[in-house]
Write a protein that holds these residues in place. Structure first.
Motif, PDB file in Angstrom:
ATOM      1  N   UNK A 180     -42.484  24.100  13.405  1.00 28.24           N
ATOM      2  CA  UNK A 180     -41.954  23.694  14.699  1.00 28.24           C
ATOM      3  C   UNK A 180     -41.512  24.937  15.461  1.00 28.24           C
ATOM      4  N   UNK A 181     -42.023  25.082  16.679  1.00 30.30           N
ATOM      5  CA  UNK A 181     -41.642  26.176  17.566  1.00 30.30           C
ATOM      6  C   UNK A 181     -40.694  25.609  18.614  1.00 30.30           C
ATOM      7  N   UNK A 182     -39.510  26.152  18.684  1.00 31.03           N
ATOM      8  CA  UNK A 182     -38.478  25.620  19.573  1.00 31.03           C
ATOM      9  C   UNK A 182     -38.080  26.696  20.582  1.00 31.03           C
ATOM     10  N   UNK A 183     -38.386  26.449  21.850  1.00 26.88           N
ATOM     11  CA  UNK A 183     -38.100  27.419  22.911  1.00 26.88           C
ATOM     12  C   UNK A 183     -36.919  26.925  23.733  1.00 26.88           C
ATOM     13  N   UNK A 184     -35.722  27.324  23.342  1.00 29.39           N
ATOM     14  CA  UNK A 184     -34.476  26.914  24.013  1.00 29.39           C
ATOM     15  C   UNK A 184     -34.402  25.387  24.164  1.00 29.39           C
ATOM     16  N   UNK A 185     -34.606  24.610  23.096  1.00 27.79           N
ATOM     17  CA  UNK A 185     -34.719  23.160  23.264  1.00 27.79           C
ATOM     18  C   UNK A 185     -33.410  22.438  23.526  1.00 27.79           C
ATOM     19  N   UNK A 215     -36.240  29.924  19.266  1.00 29.46           N
ATOM     20  CA  UNK A 215     -35.943  30.878  20.332  1.00 29.46           C
ATOM     21  C   UNK A 215     -34.699  30.398  21.073  1.00 29.46           C
ATOM     22  N   UNK A 216     -33.686  31.231  21.169  1.00 28.12           N
ATOM     23  CA  UNK A 216     -32.471  30.822  21.860  1.00 28.12           C
ATOM     24  C   UNK A 216     -31.631  32.032  22.245  1.00 28.12           C
ATOM     25  N   UNK A 217     -30.909  31.881  23.363  1.00 24.78           N
ATOM     26  CA  UNK A 217     -29.891  32.877  23.706  1.00 24.78           C
ATOM     27  C   UNK A 217     -28.518  32.419  23.226  1.00 24.78           C
TER      28      UNK A 217
END
Length: 680
Positions: A180-185, A215-217
Motif C-alpha cells: 500500500x502506497x499512502x501519499x498524505x492520506x 508519505x507524510x509531513x
C-alpha cells in the motif's frame, strides 16, 4: 542466513524533467528504497523534496513531464517500468494499492460512492456479485463512516473532505493489496478518525503481512505506524533509520529542524521554521545540499557531497558531523503569537446562524413531514479586529460550512452576518459589492478546487491585483513576486502551472492569492493540512505578522489541534454543527473541558513512537445530530441520563468568557482532568 527479497526494491533511482534549455533537471538523485512484506516505511521531508514522486515511481508511474533517467524500480522481483500496460493495470489497485493525498483524484464526481466501490471490488476482488454490496458496507464501516448505507447512495460532493478521504482509503483497501502506497492520506481527517484509521492500517499491515510506504509531513503519524523512516531533502536521501531513533535523536540537522518546526499541544508558541529554502531542480549544487541552511556547515561541507555514514542508533546520515547535531537545538525556540486586546473593535459578528443542506421535495412538503435538524444551528460568534478564532471538531461538524456561509458561498437558512462597521452583509456572494468581497477572503482546504489548472501562477495572482488595486505590468509582477516570497516560493514559480507544483506548493500559492486582496478577514479552511512542518511554521508566522501589522482577523478551521492552540486567541469546539465549548484557547485546552473536547485532545498524536492516543472503544462518528437534547448524547462517555436525550444543555460560565454547554456540573467536569482516559 539471508531473508526473503524485499517486495519493493528501488535502486539509485534518478527522475527528472527537461527544462526550457533542453537539459535534464533531476528531481530525485540516486534514491534507494527497500520495503519488505509486513514492513512500514515512512518518507518525510519538505514539499518538493520528491516524496510523492518516489512513492508513485514504486508503482511504475510518473507525473506528466517527468522521466526516469536511471536506476531500477523492482516490485515483486520484476522491473515496473518494463512491464506491459495490461500487466500494470492488473497490479495497480489489486496487488499494489494507492491512497492519494487529494481524494478528488480518486473519486469520480458524477458517480455515486456505492458504484465506485463496487467497481473497485469487481476489478480487483474475487467475490460473487451478490457479495459486493455487503463488502462495500463493511469497507465504509471499517474506515468509521457513519451510516454506510446512506453514504453509498451519495455523490462525492455531498460528503465533507474528511469523509471523501475515508472513501478513498476504503477503495484502496478493497483489493486487499500486498503493498500500500499512502501519499498524505490522513491530512484531511480529524484527530479521532485519523487515530482510528492509523490503528486500522497498522493492524492490516501486520495481519495481512502487507508492505506500506507512508508519505507524510506529519511526524506524529509516522511515529504511530512506521517501522523505519527515510528523510528526503531536495531529492536525495539524507537520513534513514528506525523510527524511534530518527524521531528521538536524529543524526542529521535537517531532521532536527523538522522536529523543531512542530507545534506542541501544551505550548502557546509558534514553532520556528527552518531558515531559507531547499534548492530547486536545476539550481547549482556544490557540496552538501543542506549546507546553506545548516548551523553546522563548514568549508568541508561545501566542498563535496557527504556520503551516507553511520550516525548512531542504526541510522545512516548524509552528514559529516552526525554526532554534533544535538548542539544546534538551543536556537530552535518558538516565538510568542501576537494577542488580541479584549477591547479591540468588532470585525465580524454572527448571530443565530442556521444552515441547512436538506431540500424537502414536493411530497414531503404536502405531507407536512418534519424536517431533519439543521446541519448548523445557533452559531453566535463575535470576531474582533486582529483576533484569530479557531474552529475545531471532527469531519462533518460544520466548520467548513460556517466559513462558506461567511464567504457568501452557502446562504444560511436564518441568522445574520454583520461587518464590524454595523453593515449587514448580503448572504450570497453575488449580492456583495467588490469592496465587501475584498474585505473577506477564503483559503480552501484543497488547492486543486481553487486554482485554475490552465493558468500560470502569475496569472492566478494577477486577478485580485488587477481587480482590487488596478496594478499592471511591472508593478503587478513586482507585487506578485513579493507575495510569493512571503510564502517561501519566489519568482521562479511565476511561470509554473498548478500541475507542476507539489501539494504544499499549490497551497502556498492559494495563500498568496488570498493575501493579494489585502483582506481584513481571512477564512482559513485547513490551509496547513497539505504543508510540511517547516512551511507550516512559516505560514503560521506569516499569519501572525499580518495579524499584528494590519489587524487582520482570522477564522481558522483545522483538524490539527496543536496548530489551533499555537495560533488562536479563542477556540470554538463544534459537534454536529453546534458549539459545545467556546473560550480562550488556554481555557479550552485546559480543565474543565466538555467531554467531547476531552475526546479530541486524547486523540492527538505526537512525534513519539511510545505515545499512544487514548481512544474510546467502538466509537463511531454520526451522520446527523439528534432531534433533541445534547448533540453529543449518543457518544458521550460520561452521559448523565435521560436529561441528555431530551434537554438542550445549559451554557455554563467557567470564567473569562469560557462557556461549556453540558449537563454535567462544572465542579464535576473539573474533577475529570483532560488527561484522564475516557470510559469506553
Amino acid at each position: 542466513m539471508a531473508g526473503p527479497p524485499p517486495l519493493i526494491d528501488i535502486r539509485k533511482l534518478c527522475v527528472g524533467f527537461r527544462g526550457r534549455a533542453g537539459a535534464m533537471l533531476p528531481v530525485l538523485h540516486e534514491v534507494d528504497l527497500t520495503v519488505c512484506r509486513g514492513e512500514s516505511v515512512g518518507i518525510v521531508g519538505e514539499s518538493g523534496s520528491g516524496k510523492s514522486t518516489l512513492a508513485l515511481a514504486a508503482m511504475g508511474y510518473l507525473k506528466h513531464g517527468l522521466q526516469k533517467i536511471s536506476g531500477d524500480v523492482i516490485y515483486d522481483g520484476a522491473e515496473m517500468f518494463a512491464r506491459r500496460p495490461a500487466e500494470l493495470a492488473q497490479i495497480r489497485g489489486g496487488q499494489l494499492g494507492l491512497i492519494p493525498q487529494n481524494s478528488g483524484q480518486a473519486l469520480t464526481p458524477t458517480m455515486r460512492i456505492g458504484t465506485q466501490i463496487r467497481e473497485a471490488l469487481h476489478l480487483h476482488c474475487d467475490l460473487p456479485d451478490g457479495q459486493h454490496a455487503t463488502r462495500a458496507r463493511d469497507l465504509l464501516a471499517q474506515v468509521r463512516l457513519p451510516d454506510p448505507e446512506a453514504i453509498l447512495r451519495r455523490y462525492p460532493h455531498e460528503l465533507s473532505g474528511g469523509q471523501q478521504q475515508r472513501v478513498a482509503i476504503a477503495m484502496a483497501l478493497a483489493g486487499e493489496p500486498d503493498a500500500l502506497l499512502l501519499d498524505e492520506p490522513t491530512t484531511g481527517l480529524d484527530v479521532t478518525t485519523q487515530a482510528h484509521i492509523l490503528d486500522l492500517l497498522r493492524d492490516l499491515a501486520q495481519s495481512r503481512n502487507m508492505a506500506m510506504v507512508y508519505v507524510s509531513h506529519d511526524l506524529g503519524v509516522i511515529a504511530r505506524v512506521c517501522d523505519r523512516v527515510q528523510v528526503l531533502y531536495a531529492g536525495e536521501t539524507v537520513l534513514e533509520g528506525p523510527t524511534r531513533a530518527v524521531l528521538r535523536d536524529p543524526a542529521h540537522p535537517y531532521a532536527r529542524g523538522l522536529l523543531a518546526s512542530i507545534p506542541r499541544l501544551g505550548e502557546k508558541t509558534l514553532p520556528r521554521a527552518l531558515d531559507g529554502r531547499p534548492p530547486g531542480p536545476g539550481e547549482p549544487r556544490e557540496g552538501c545540499t543542506f549546507a546553506p541552511r545548516c548551523a553546522l556547515a563548514t568549508e568541508d561541507c561545501r566542498a563535496a557531497t557527504p556520503p551516507m555514514i553511520a550516525g548512531g542508533a542504526d541510522q545512516m546520515s548524509r552528514c559529516l558531523y552526525p554526532d554534533m547535531v544535538n548542539e544546534i537545538t538551543g536556537d530552535q525556540a518558538g516565538t510568542q503569537p501576537h494577542g488580541c486586546p479584549e477591547d479591540s473593535p468588532c470585525a465580524l459578528d454572527l448571530a443565530g446562524l442556521s444552515i441547512r443542506y436538506d431540500r424537502p421535495g414536493m411530497f414531503e412538503r404536502l405531507r407536512g413531514a418534519p424536517r431533519p435538524p439543521a446541519t448548523v444551528d445557533g452559531i453566535d460568534l463575535h470576531l474582533r479586529q486582529g483576533e484569530t478564532i479557531g474552529l475545531v471538531g471532527e469531519s462533518g461538524s460544520g466548520k467548513s460550512t460556517i466559513l462558506k456561509a461567511i464567504a457568501g458561498l452557502l446562504p444560511p437558512a436564518s441568522g445574520q452576518i454583520t461587518l464590524g462597521d454595523g453593515t449587514a452583509l448580503p448572504l450570497t456572494v453575488e449580492s456583495r459589492r467588490p469592496d465587501q468581497l475584498r474585505r473577506i477572503q477564503m483559503i480552501f482546504q484543497n488547492p486543486d478546487d481553487s486554482l485554475n489548472p490552465r493558468q500560470s501562477v502569475a496569472e492566478i495572482l494577477a486577478q485580485p491585483l488587477r481587480l482590487y488595486f488596478g496594478l499592471t505590468d511591472s508593478a503587478l509582477r513586482a507585487r506578485a513576486v513579493e507575495l510569493l516570497d512571503t510564502v517561501r516560493l519566489g519568482a521562479p514559480y511565476l511561470d509554473r502551472r498548478p500541475g507542476q507544483l507539489s501539494g504544499g506548493e499549490k497551497q502556498r500559492v492559494a495563500v498568496a492569492r488570498a493575501f493579494a486582496a489585502g483582506p481584513e478577514i481571512v477564512l482559513c479552511d485547513e490551509i496547513t493540512s497539505a504543508l510540511d512542518v517547516s512551511v507550516q511554521a512559516a505560514v503560521l508566522d506569516l499569519l501572525n505578522e499580518l495579524k499584528a501589522a494590519h489587524k487582520t482577523a482570522f477564522v481558522f478551521v483545522s483538524h490539527d489541534l496543536t496548530v489551533v492552540r499555537a495560533l488562536s486567541d479563542r477556540v470554538a469546539v463544534l459537534y454536529q454543527g453546534r458549539i459545545c465549548e467556546f473560550g480562550p484557547a488556554a481555557a479550552v485546552y485546559g480543565s474543565p473541558s466538555h467531554p467531547y473536547t476531552s475526546v479530541l485532545l486524547n486523540a492527538v498524536l505526537t512525534p513519539d513512537p511510545d505515545h499512544a492516543p487514548r481512544l474510546m472503544a467502538d466509537d463511531v462518528a454520526e451522520l446527523a445530530p439528534p432531534a433533541h437534547g445534547c448533540p453529543f448524547q449518543r457518544r458521550c462517555p460520561v452521559k448523565c441520563g435521560t436529561i441528555c436525550d431530551t434537554d438542550t444543555p445549559p451554557a455554563q460560565q467557567a470564567g473569562d468568557g469560557h462557556v461549556i454547554r453540558c449537563h454535567i456540573p462544572l465542579d464535576e467536569l473539573c474533577a475529570r482532568q483532560t488527561g484522564e482516559a475516557p470510559k469506553s
